[in-house]
Design an enzyme around this catalytic site. Structure first.
Site, PDB file in Angstrom:
ATOM      1  N   ASP A 127     -33.985 -62.512 -40.745  1.00 39.92           N
ATOM      2  CA  ASP A 127     -33.558 -63.913 -40.814  1.00 39.92           C
ATOM      3  C   ASP A 127     -32.039 -64.019 -40.719  1.00 39.92           C
ATOM      4  O   ASP A 127     -31.328 -63.635 -41.649  1.00 39.92           O
ATOM      5  CB  ASP A 127     -34.058 -64.506 -42.144  1.00 39.92           C
ATOM      6  CG  ASP A 127     -33.692 -65.964 -42.321  1.00 39.92           C
ATOM      7  OD1 ASP A 127     -33.161 -66.577 -41.385  1.00 39.92           O
ATOM      8  OD2 ASP A 127     -33.949 -66.494 -43.428  1.00 39.92           O
TER       9      ASP A 127
ATOM     10  N   ASP B 237     -30.454 -69.277 -35.665  1.00 40.51           N
ATOM     11  CA  ASP B 237     -31.204 -68.957 -36.870  1.00 40.51           C
ATOM     12  C   ASP B 237     -32.607 -68.460 -36.521  1.00 40.51           C
ATOM     13  O   ASP B 237     -33.486 -69.248 -36.163  1.00 40.51           O
ATOM     14  CB  ASP B 237     -31.300 -70.187 -37.773  1.00 40.51           C
ATOM     15  CG  ASP B 237     -32.074 -69.902 -39.055  1.00 40.51           C
ATOM     16  OD1 ASP B 237     -32.176 -68.718 -39.436  1.00 40.51           O
ATOM     17  OD2 ASP B 237     -32.575 -70.859 -39.664  1.00 40.51           O
TER      18      ASP B 237
END
Length: 440
Positions: free
Chosen positions: A117, A318
């Protein structure tokens, strides 16, 4: 370069249990980012007041009192107003990951599958310290047991906690151990061991998360810990000329492409065959990491060649966000270019007909610095929305002041996260065909 210290690709494992849902993915992002929706729908952020403080977004209002946001759901059939029907539960949102990566921890190695992430900075795992009631729900999970690692060391007094706007959280203690990613072993890496997890965290298929954002948003207290990439750099595990990692996200839609739709990360080197296949030079732009994210200027978008001005706008890359979230004006420009597209307030998102062909879909690009990169047409549709409609992969960012370019965008590029030079780079992935068949 790939041969240096045995570095190699980290191949991502598709999560075959992942169930696509547009509204659930959007609710998860409302939770994760805490933004207020600017379009009508069932979900909204409600301000509450606490005398003792609250984890998450909060604003001082005098004394020890704070206001904080709670994600709430309106009564069935209503899409405006403050008529709260109750808290948002685990069943309302998508808590799973489309991609997982194998990571080895400890001696002997225990291999866990983690969600990589770039929008967070914690490395946390399911651990044997969790209550039996949680572990019993962990079928299919690898639960890291620190007592079985001869190299694990507890860090006394250190704690961590991740919490979201629906009051869901995961928290626990901290230790250090050896972590191996892509042929590279990081010694004494901080490992955050989960000792408590709410249902939203239990539901995911992954065994934890590995954050690839910047350490200034790490949640360990009393002092933040270095991320794996920061340790790779400080320990010179990767060369000074390549203090970076890269990400290539494929898709089930790409099964017939030359690369087979395979997804991977690299650490410490750029995969030159992937760059060469693009036929382009890597376009770099400076990043602003002051908020902990991979943030860069993105001052325009285009829809079929027509520019959508976004003066002063920034965006973050992201991998922890499945959709792409952009300004309402940009959403409107995109969906106005798709025949039959509409905003559906019951699903709190933009939809378009599932039989839309590639020729009918617009070419949508977003600026990364001075260079425009296109979203693959096949990724403009994210999930089945019923009644012959598809939930779009690009949705409203609401009150957020920057765009979140998640997997919908990242699948169209090969991304270079160059931490050593504080820059983000990309090349456009070339695909021979756009597989716009309705998503499962």
């Amino acid at each position: 370069m790939p041969g240096l210290k045995g570095l190699h690709k980290v191949n991502l494992i598709p999560n075959h249990n992942y169930k696509r849902s547009g509204p659930k993915s959007y609710v998860y992002l409302l939770n994760r980012w805490g933004f207020k929706p600017t379009q009508p729908g069932p979900y909204f952020q409600m301000n509450k007041v606490s005398q003792s403080g609250h984890h998450g977004l909060m604003h001082k209002i005098g004394g020890k009192a704070t206001t904080y946001q709670v994600l709430a759901k309106r009564k069935p059939g209503t899409t405006t107003g403050e008529a709260e029907s109750g808290q948002v539960g685990a069943e309302d949102q998508q808590n799973d990951s489309m991609y997982l990566c194998p990571v080895s921890i400890g001696t002997p190695a225990q291999t866990v599958n983690l969600d990589f992430d770039t929008g967070s900075a914690d490395l946390w795992v399911w651990s044997s310290l969790l209550p039996a009631s949680v572990k019993s729900q962990g079928q299919g999970h690898t639960i890291f047991d620190p007592t079985k690692s001869s190299t694990f060391k507890t860090v006394k007094g250190d704690k961590w906690k991740i919490s979201y706007g629906d009051s869901s959280s995961a928290s626990g203690t901290v230790g250090t151990d050896n972590v191996t990613i892509g042929g590279l072993t990081i010694k004494n890496q901080a490992i955050e061991l989960a000792t408590q997890m709410s249902d939203q965290f239990v539901q995911g298929a992954g065994d934890g998360l590995l954050g690839l954002a910047f350490g200034n948003i790490n949640t360990v207290t009393p002092r933040a810990v270095a991320t794996p990439v920061e340790n790779m750099i400080s320990e010179q595990d990767i060369p000074q000329t390549a203090e970076l990692f890269t990400c290539n996200l494929g898709s089930w839609r790409d099964a017939n492409e030359p690369d087979g739709g395979k997804s991977f990360y690299t650490f410490g080197y750029i995969d030159e065959p992937t760059v060469k296949a693009s036929g382009q030079e890597i376009a770099y732009t400076p990043i602003d990491s002051s908020q902990g994210f991979w943030m860069f200027d993105s001052t325009s978008a285009t829809v079929n060649g027509t520019t959508v001005d976004q003066s002063g706008n920034t965006a973050i890359a992201d991998t922890g966000t499945t959709l792409a979230l952009v300004a309402d004006a940009t959403c409107e420009a995109i969906y106005q270019a798709i025949p039959g597209a509409k905003y559906d307030s019951t699903q709190q998102g933009w939809l378009f007909p599932s039989n839309t062909t590639a020729d009918q879909l617009p070419v949508v690009t977003f600026a990364v610095g001075d260079t425009q990169f296109a979203v693959q047409k096949e990724d403009l549709g994210f999930a089945d929305a019923g009644n012959g409609m598809v939930y779009g992969g690009i949705q409203s960012r609401g009150s957020m002041t920057f765009d979140i370019l998640g997997d919908t965008f990242l699948k169209g590029i090969y991304a270079i996260f160059d931490q050593g030079n504080s820059r983000f780079g990309a090349v456009q992935r070339q695909e021979t065909d756009q597989n716009t068949s309705a998503p499962p």
